[in-house]
Design a protein around this motif. Structure first.
Motif, PDB file in Angstrom:
ATOM      1  N   LEU A 108      25.806  44.525  35.718  1.00 49.16           N
ATOM      2  CA  LEU A 108      27.083  44.491  36.425  1.00 49.16           C
ATOM      3  C   LEU A 108      27.107  43.284  37.351  1.00 49.16           C
ATOM      4  O   LEU A 108      26.084  42.924  37.941  1.00 49.16           O
ATOM      5  N   GLY A 109      28.263  42.673  37.478  1.00 54.62           N
ATOM      6  CA  GLY A 109      28.410  41.562  38.410  1.00 54.62           C
ATOM      7  C   GLY A 109      29.502  41.857  39.423  1.00 54.62           C
ATOM      8  O   GLY A 109      30.505  42.502  39.102  1.00 54.62           O
ATOM      9  N   PHE A 110      29.300  41.408  40.658  1.00 55.22           N
ATOM     10  CA  PHE A 110      30.364  41.516  41.655  1.00 55.22           C
ATOM     11  C   PHE A 110      31.390  40.430  41.347  1.00 55.22           C
ATOM     12  O   PHE A 110      31.043  39.247  41.215  1.00 55.22           O
ATOM     13  N   VAL A 111      32.639  40.847  41.212  1.00 53.25           N
ATOM     14  CA  VAL A 111      33.685  39.930  40.763  1.00 53.25           C
ATOM     15  C   VAL A 111      34.931  40.057  41.630  1.00 53.25           C
ATOM     16  O   VAL A 111      35.147  41.065  42.313  1.00 53.25           O
ATOM     17  N   CYS A 112      35.753  39.017  41.579  1.00 52.11           N
ATOM     18  CA  CYS A 112      37.059  39.026  42.230  1.00 52.11           C
ATOM     19  C   CYS A 112      37.975  38.111  41.423  1.00 52.11           C
ATOM     20  O   CYS A 112      37.535  37.473  40.459  1.00 52.11           O
ATOM     21  N   ALA A 113      39.233  38.042  41.802  1.00 52.52           N
ATOM     22  CA  ALA A 113      40.162  37.131  41.134  1.00 52.52           C
ATOM     23  C   ALA A 113      39.769  35.688  41.449  1.00 52.52           C
ATOM     24  O   ALA A 113      39.139  35.404  42.473  1.00 52.52           O
ATOM     25  N   THR A 114      40.143  34.775  40.577  1.00 46.45           N
ATOM     26  CA  THR A 114      39.735  33.377  40.741  1.00 46.45           C
ATOM     27  C   THR A 114      40.342  32.728  41.984  1.00 46.45           C
ATOM     28  O   THR A 114      39.813  31.727  42.477  1.00 46.45           O
ATOM     29  N   ASP A 115      41.442  33.280  42.505  1.00 42.97           N
ATOM     30  CA  ASP A 115      42.061  32.721  43.710  1.00 42.97           C
ATOM     31  C   ASP A 115      41.814  33.592  44.944  1.00 42.97           C
ATOM     32  O   ASP A 115      42.493  33.454  45.959  1.00 42.97           O
ATOM     33  N   THR A 187      29.971  41.845  30.397  1.00 41.77           N
ATOM     34  CA  THR A 187      30.664  41.725  29.112  1.00 41.77           C
ATOM     35  C   THR A 187      32.181  41.715  29.275  1.00 41.77           C
ATOM     36  O   THR A 187      32.899  41.366  28.338  1.00 41.77           O
ATOM     37  N   MET A 188      32.680  42.083  30.455  1.00 37.84           N
ATOM     38  CA  MET A 188      34.122  42.137  30.687  1.00 37.84           C
ATOM     39  C   MET A 188      34.662  40.869  31.346  1.00 37.84           C
ATOM     40  O   MET A 188      35.869  40.742  31.552  1.00 37.84           O
ATOM     41  N   LEU A 189      33.793  39.941  31.684  1.00 40.12           N
ATOM     42  CA  LEU A 189      34.245  38.736  32.376  1.00 40.12           C
ATOM     43  C   LEU A 189      35.149  37.899  31.483  1.00 40.12           C
ATOM     44  O   LEU A 189      34.915  37.756  30.288  1.00 40.12           O
ATOM     45  N   ASP A 190      36.196  37.331  32.089  1.00 46.04           N
ATOM     46  CA  ASP A 190      37.075  36.407  31.383  1.00 46.04           C
ATOM     47  C   ASP A 190      37.598  35.380  32.375  1.00 46.04           C
ATOM     48  O   ASP A 190      37.129  35.300  33.519  1.00 46.04           O
ATOM     49  N   GLU A 191      38.584  34.589  31.952  1.00 49.69           N
ATOM     50  CA  GLU A 191      39.075  33.490  32.789  1.00 49.69           C
ATOM     51  C   GLU A 191      39.812  33.968  34.037  1.00 49.69           C
ATOM     52  O   GLU A 191      40.061  33.170  34.953  1.00 49.69           O
ATOM     53  N   ASP A 192      40.151  35.247  34.115  1.00 50.64           N
ATOM     54  CA  ASP A 192      40.861  35.770  35.285  1.00 50.64           C
ATOM     55  C   ASP A 192      39.922  36.277  36.375  1.00 50.64           C
ATOM     56  O   ASP A 192      40.375  36.639  37.465  1.00 50.64           O
ATOM     57  N   LEU A 193      38.623  36.326  36.081  1.00 46.59           N
ATOM     58  CA  LEU A 193      37.656  36.868  37.031  1.00 46.59           C
ATOM     59  C   LEU A 193      36.650  35.806  37.449  1.00 46.59           C
ATOM     60  O   LEU A 193      36.230  34.980  36.638  1.00 46.59           O
ATOM     61  N   GLN A 194      36.257  35.859  38.723  1.00 48.34           N
ATOM     62  CA  GLN A 194      35.215  34.977  39.242  1.00 48.34           C
ATOM     63  C   GLN A 194      33.966  35.806  39.536  1.00 48.34           C
ATOM     64  O   GLN A 194      34.019  36.773  40.298  1.00 48.34           O
ATOM     65  N   LEU A 195      32.859  35.434  38.916  1.00 44.55           N
ATOM     66  CA  LEU A 195      31.590  36.105  39.181  1.00 44.55           C
ATOM     67  C   LEU A 195      31.008  35.563  40.475  1.00 44.55           C
ATOM     68  O   LEU A 195      30.834  34.352  40.635  1.00 44.55           O
ATOM     69  N   LEU A 196      30.700  36.451  41.410  1.00 43.08           N
ATOM     70  CA  LEU A 196      30.142  36.056  42.698  1.00 43.08           C
ATOM     71  C   LEU A 196      28.620  35.993  42.615  1.00 43.08           C
ATOM     72  O   LEU A 196      27.991  36.768  41.891  1.00 43.08           O
ATOM     73  N   ASP A 197      28.046  35.068  43.358  1.00 37.31           N
ATOM     74  CA  ASP A 197      26.601  34.861  43.328  1.00 37.31           C
ATOM     75  C   ASP A 197      25.918  35.896  44.219  1.00 37.31           C
ATOM     76  O   ASP A 197      25.527  35.627  45.353  1.00 37.31           O
ATOM     77  N   LEU A 198      25.806  37.114  43.676  1.00 37.64           N
ATOM     78  CA  LEU A 198      25.229  38.245  44.396  1.00 37.64           C
ATOM     79  C   LEU A 198      24.318  39.019  43.439  1.00 37.64           C
ATOM     80  O   LEU A 198      24.384  38.820  42.218  1.00 37.64           O
ATOM     81  N   PRO A 199      23.460  39.903  43.958  1.00 37.78           N
ATOM     82  CA  PRO A 199      22.583  40.695  43.075  1.00 37.78           C
ATOM     83  C   PRO A 199      23.379  41.458  42.021  1.00 37.78           C
ATOM     84  O   PRO A 199      24.521  41.863  42.261  1.00 37.78           O
ATOM     85  N   GLN A 200      22.766  41.649  40.863  1.00 35.46           N
ATOM     86  CA  GLN A 200      23.442  42.305  39.744  1.00 35.46           C
ATOM     87  C   GLN A 200      22.732  43.614  39.376  1.00 35.46           C
ATOM     88  O   GLN A 200      21.645  43.588  38.796  1.00 35.46           O
ATOM     89  N   PRO A 201      23.328  44.755  39.731  1.00 29.18           N
ATOM     90  CA  PRO A 201      22.747  46.034  39.295  1.00 29.18           C
ATOM     91  C   PRO A 201      22.833  46.157  37.782  1.00 29.18           C
ATOM     92  O   PRO A 201      23.699  45.540  37.146  1.00 29.18           O
TER      93      PRO A 201
END
Length: 235
Positions: A108-115, A187-201
């Motif tokens: 899992l990755g911590f994510v948010c919108a690209t903006d 596996t759900m990441l796409d161009e609308d999401l930004q992966l944050l540089d944080l630990p990944q459970p």
């Protein structure tokens, strides 16, 4: 909780019928599988297609549900087995009658919108910054929530975070719309999401079945096919 006596008798009859049906080795009949929504969308389609081609005599009955629900239905004899998120052995409170077999590792990755304001040019953020913005997580009773909580609880309390839905696809839509951050499978990441540089459970996805019940031949064949698609070293 022990099953009522009448239900135990009915399950014993079903068990005997399964053992008799298995004798001839035929792979046919009904197969009842519990499937988590995420696995059903992202992992299972090619497996189901291959199984249907090789075993056209099997009538598949898929029920989409969450891991906690699947464990109860397996105990009650309402499912032959399930493919879902697995609890860690040390924290498995679902049911001691349930045997779990890991098949896939699901980071899992911590994510948010690209903006989103959390997105910076350096891509580096402090984990404490998450507390300053709305977070969107599945219910606190889910395995996924527990994994996220384990990482975040040393930094801030999660009780103020919203838990609008357990459906990861819906959470992804809300995050993409800028409503908050979340933790989603990579596996759900796409161009609308930004992966944050944080630990990944990491979640374990796999098979749940009853310890003491006989599987029908169709279930054995499906489980064998699923295991052949496992991550290297998972089983």
């Amino acid at each position: 909780r022990p099953l009522p006596r009448a239900q135990q008798i009915l399950l014993s009859i079903d068990e005997a019928k399964t053992e008799i049906d298995n004798i001839d080795g035929n792979i046919a009949g009904h197969l009842r599988i519990g499937v988590s929504h995420h696995i059903g969308l992202h992992r299972l389609p090619p497996i189901l297609k291959e199984f249907s081609v090789h075993h056209p005599g099997v009538e598949l009955n898929l029920e989409f549900l969450y891991s906690e629900e699947a464990a109860i239905k397996i105990q009650h004899g309402e499912l032959d087995f399930a493919i879902a998120t697995l609890a860690e052995q040390s924290t498995n409170t679902l049911n001691r009658d349930i045997h779990s077999t890991p098949i896939w590792r699901d980071p899992l990755g911590f994510v948010c919108a690209t903006d989103h304001p959390l997105v910076t040019k350096s891509k580096k953020i402090d984990i404490n910054q998450l507390a300053s913005y709305p977070g969107l997580l599945p219910a606190s009773t889910t395995i996924t929530y527990g994994l996220v909580e384990e990482i975040l609880k040393p930094y801030f309390q999660l009780n103020k975070l919203a838990t609008p839905t357990d459906n990861l696809e819906s959470l992804k839509m809300m995050v993409s719309a800028g409503l908050g951050w979340s933790a989603l499978p990579l596996t759900m990441l796409d161009e609308d999401l930004q992966l944050l540089d944080l630990p990944q459970p990491i979640r374990n996805l796999g098979i749940m079945r009853h310890n003491r019940r006989t599987l029908p031949n169709a279930a054995k064949a499906m489980i064998s096919l699923i295991k052949s698609n496992a991550d290297t070293g998972s089983i």
